[in-house]
Scaffold this motif. Structure first.
Motif, PDB file in Angstrom:
ATOM      1  N   HIS A   1       0.878  -1.210   0.051  1.00 47.10           N
ATOM      2  CA  HIS A   1      -0.011  -0.009   0.078  1.00 47.10           C
ATOM      3  C   HIS A   1       0.884   0.954   0.048  1.00 47.10           C
ATOM      4  O   HIS A   1       0.637   2.119   0.521  1.00 47.10           O
ATOM      5  N   THR A   2       1.957   1.237  -0.723  1.00 50.81           N
ATOM      6  CA  THR A   2       3.026   2.338  -0.817  1.00 50.81           C
ATOM      7  C   THR A   2       3.761   2.242   0.156  1.00 50.81           C
ATOM      8  O   THR A   2       3.544   1.649   1.403  1.00 50.81           O
ATOM      9  N   TYR A   3       4.881   2.913   0.286  1.00 46.26           N
ATOM     10  CA  TYR A   3       5.807   3.052   1.412  1.00 46.26           C
ATOM     11  C   TYR A   3       5.321   3.923   2.436  1.00 46.26           C
ATOM     12  O   TYR A   3       5.167   3.854   3.509  1.00 46.26           O
ATOM     13  N   SER A   4       5.254   5.333   1.976  1.00 45.65           N
ATOM     14  CA  SER A   4       4.826   6.556   2.891  1.00 45.65           C
ATOM     15  C   SER A   4       3.496   7.082   2.699  1.00 45.65           C
ATOM     16  O   SER A   4       3.467   8.304   3.461  1.00 45.65           O
ATOM     17  N   CYS A   5       2.690   6.666   1.829  1.00 45.65           N
ATOM     18  CA  CYS A   5       1.483   7.423   1.528  1.00 45.65           C
ATOM     19  C   CYS A   5       1.423   8.559   1.028  1.00 45.65           C
ATOM     20  O   CYS A   5       0.737   9.441   1.597  1.00 45.65           O
ATOM     21  N   PHE A   6       2.029   8.685   0.174  1.00 45.67           N
ATOM     22  CA  PHE A   6       2.223   9.975  -0.647  1.00 45.67           C
ATOM     23  C   PHE A   6       2.648  11.043   0.176  1.00 45.67           C
ATOM     24  O   PHE A   6       2.301  12.188   0.169  1.00 45.67           O
ATOM     25  N   MET A   7       3.700  10.826   0.931  1.00 47.16           N
ATOM     26  CA  MET A   7       4.573  11.778   1.866  1.00 47.16           C
ATOM     27  C   MET A   7       5.762  12.089   1.227  1.00 47.16           C
ATOM     28  O   MET A   7       6.428  11.235   0.778  1.00 47.16           O
ATOM     29  N   PRO A   8       6.781  13.147   1.115  1.00 49.59           N
ATOM     30  CA  PRO A   8       5.743  14.494   1.561  1.00 49.59           C
ATOM     31  C   PRO A   8       4.602  14.966   0.551  1.00 49.59           C
ATOM     32  O   PRO A   8       4.952  14.851  -0.663  1.00 49.59           O
TER      33      PRO A   8
END
Length: 129
Positions: free
Chosen positions: A73-80
């Motif tokens: 589910h991705t690494y960092s959730c679209f951060m930054p």
């Protein structure tokens, strides 16, 4: 056929939804999985790479359940967030350029493989993208 899925985000993400619980998403998901196990129901849990890094003790029981499929589910959730907004304007994709997507997928898969000894075959992006 019924498909049961869940998304599990790392608590350091600090989403608005997370403010309403005194528990982590991972610990809530473990209770959810335990109830599903009582009925021999299967679930796919899509988990961020950072959740595996930051909350492994809470995620480990899900990985050990015979009724749970772990997906990325991705690494960092679209951060930054600012980076991803810029990518949307520059490249037409909130996910970023292809090289970044490849890096994100590889990093998430590697963390899951290292922590849980699972090779994932399922992936779900955020916000239906």
């Amino acid at each position: 056929m019924i498909c049961i899925t869940s998304d599990i985000h790392h608590m350091s993400l600090k989403t608005g939804n997370q403010l309403y619980s005194d528990r982590t998403e991972a610990s809530i998901a473990c209770d959810f999985v335990a109830r599903l196990n009582e009925h021999n129901a299967k679930v796919t849990c899509f988990v961020t790479g950072k959740a595996f890094e930051e909350e492994w003790p809470e995620i480990k029981p899900m990985c050990e359940s015979r009724n749970v499929e772990i997906g990325g589910h991705t690494y960092s959730c679209f951060m930054p967030e600012l980076w991803h907004r810029g990518c949307k304007k520059l490249f037409g994709s909130y996910n970023g350029p292809k090289w970044q997507q490849d890096w994100d997928i590889a990093k998430t898969k590697r963390i899951i493989q290292t922590k849980a000894n699972i090779t994932i075959t399922s992936w779900r992006n955020h916000m239906y993208m």
